[in-house]
Design an enzyme around this catalytic site. Structure first.
Site, PDB file in Angstrom:
ATOM      1  N   ARG A   8     -13.938  -7.253   0.101  1.00  0.00           N
ATOM      2  CA  ARG A   8     -13.298  -6.927   1.394  1.00  0.00           C
ATOM      3  C   ARG A   8     -12.685  -5.517   1.352  1.00  0.00           C
ATOM      4  NH1 ARG A   8      -7.862  -5.259   2.685  1.00  0.00           N
ATOM      5  NH2 ARG A   8      -7.340  -6.010   4.755  1.00  0.00           N
ATOM      6  N   THR A  11       0.844  -1.192   0.000  1.00  0.00           N
ATOM      7  CA  THR A  11       0.000   0.000   0.000  1.00  0.00           C
ATOM      8  C   THR A  11       0.882   1.246   0.000  1.00  0.00           C
ATOM      9  OG1 THR A  11      -1.802  -1.066   1.150  1.00  0.00           O
ATOM     10  CG2 THR A  11      -1.564   1.272   1.536  1.00  0.00           C
ATOM     11  N   THR A  21      -0.139   1.563   7.385  1.00  0.00           N
ATOM     12  CA  THR A  21      -0.125   0.478   6.406  1.00  0.00           C
ATOM     13  C   THR A  21       0.077  -0.827   7.155  1.00  0.00           C
ATOM     14  OG1 THR A  21       0.963  -0.388   4.411  1.00  0.00           O
ATOM     15  CG2 THR A  21       2.379   0.754   5.977  1.00  0.00           C
ATOM     16  N   GLY A  22      -0.343  -1.924   6.536  1.00  0.00           N
ATOM     17  CA  GLY A  22      -0.159  -3.221   7.177  1.00  0.00           C
ATOM     18  C   GLY A  22      -1.445  -4.020   7.144  1.00  0.00           C
ATOM     19  N   GLY A  30      -4.834  -4.803   7.500  1.00  0.00           N
ATOM     20  CA  GLY A  30      -5.968  -3.901   7.685  1.00  0.00           C
ATOM     21  C   GLY A  30      -6.951  -4.333   8.754  1.00  0.00           C
TER      22      GLY A  30
HETATM   23  N1  ASP Z   1      -3.664  -1.910   4.952  1.00  0.00           N
HETATM   24  C1  ASP Z   1      -3.915  -2.517   3.664  1.00  0.00           C
HETATM   25  C2  ASP Z   1      -5.137  -3.367   3.752  1.00  0.00           C
HETATM   26  O1  ASP Z   1      -5.290  -4.094   4.709  1.00  0.00           O
HETATM   27  C3  ASP Z   1      -2.766  -3.309   3.174  1.00  0.00           C
HETATM   28  C4  ASP Z   1      -1.444  -2.577   3.246  1.00  0.00           C
HETATM   29  O2  ASP Z   1      -1.291  -1.607   3.950  1.00  0.00           O
HETATM   30  O3  ASP Z   1      -0.535  -2.985   2.535  1.00  0.00           O
HETATM   31  O4  ASP Z   1      -5.914  -3.350   2.834  1.00  0.00           O
END
Ligand code: ASP
Length: 306
Positions: free
Chosen positions: A203, A175, A226-227, A229
């Site tokens: 989703r 992301t 980020t991470g 979700g």
């Molecule tokens: N946070 C994003 C999600 O869960 C994924 C990401 O940050 O890479 O959709």
């Protein structure tokens, strides 16, 4: 007023051979945003321009090159928040829009705050945005990962795995996000994503949710997360980071504290957080192996890292 900007290109176990491409993508996006800010452009323009470049760069999980859903399609989410007006615009589940961040900007400037799916695509058409085929957003790297994932799954595991993707085994979180401070003193936060690999169609993660994936208040600061979700949403992570700033905690400590909160409250809570304050101070932290980022402030020339 001093300008400043920070971007990130995802927090996960970025493989060694992808490090240079991540650094390059973050640098190019930051430089584009800085050019706009130096010329007197707004933080909104700088964030949109930087995120668009990262959406067009196939190394990132945003726009072209995004991870695939369990159905083998791309579904995109994005959001922008203006720290002065507190206006927020978000879009989700887009299948035919190459640059979701631009649609999020149209939403921010329009009557709604969050539009998803078909309605969002109708709105995009009414704004004159171009459409693409979903297949044009898909790159070979992601098809290969999706095929390997499909092949490795036993038929009888399908429904469980789709309902509960294990953050430890998913193949990456790329992301993208940005926060900019412009000459007028306004702060804007932005992010864009294809979500998590092999997600259930439909989703939506934290990225487009206000207070979870992003928050901006021009008097306090901006935070972008980020991470994984599903974990970030449970603790409203961006808002937690902002609350730390409100209490007078320095931005670096606030970013680290947000990561501790995620890990403490959510089993498997992994990711990263970037922060920018109205005085142009930066905070950044992650609890994954790597996070790609670049930033520049009045006193710091461009710094990029992974
Ligand atoms: N946070 C994003 C999600 O869960 C994924 C990401 O940050 O890479 O959709």
């Amino acid at each position: 007023m001093p300008i400043a900007m920070i971007v990130h290109g995802g927090a996960w176990d970025i493989p060694d051979e992808q490090v240079e491409a991540h650094l390059h993508g973050c640098r190019v996006a930051l430089e584009a945003g800085l050019r706009i800010l130096r010329a007197g452009g707004t933080a909104l323009e700088a964030c949109e321009a930087a995120v668009r470049l990262m959406e067009d760069d196939p190394i990132f999980d945003a726009g072209t090159g995004s991870v695939l859903t369990s159905a083998g399609t791309v579904e995109l989410d994005a959001a922008l928040m203006d720290g002065r007006s507190l206006r927020y615009g978000a879009v989700a589940n887009l299948k035919r829009i190459r640059n979701p961040i631009t649609l999020a900007r149209h939403v921010l400037e329009g009557p709604a705050t969050f539009i998803g799916g078909e309605g969002a695509e109708h709105f995009a058409a009414s704004c004159g945005m171009p459409f693409c085929d979903n297949a044009e957003l898909i790159v070979e790297r992601e098809v290969a990962l999706w095929q390997a994932w499909k092949a490795s799954r036993r038929q009888d595991e399908e429904s469980t795995l789709e309902a509960q993707p294990d953050p430890a085994v998913v193949h990456g979180h790329d992301t993208v996000g940005a926060i900019a401070l412009d000459k007028s003193g306004n702060l804007v936060a932005a992010n864009s994503t294809g979500g998590t690999p092999f997600k259930l169609p439909g989703r939506i993660g934290d990225t487009p949710m206000v207070g979870c994936g992003l928050y901006a208040d021009a008097t306090i600061g901006g935070a972008v997360c980020t991470g994984w979700g599903e974990g970030i949403v449970r603790v409203a992570l961006a808002r937690r980071a902002i609350e730390q700033l409100e209490r007078g905690v320095p931005p670096q400590t606030a970013a680290e504290s947000a990561m501790h909160t995620l890990a403490r409250y959510v089993d498997g809570g992994r990711g990263g957080c970037i922060i920018l304050t109205p005085s142009g101070q930066i905070g950044l932290a992650w609890n994954t192996r790597r996070m790609a980022y670049a930033y520049a402030t009045e006193d710091t020339p461009l710094i990029a890292g992974v």
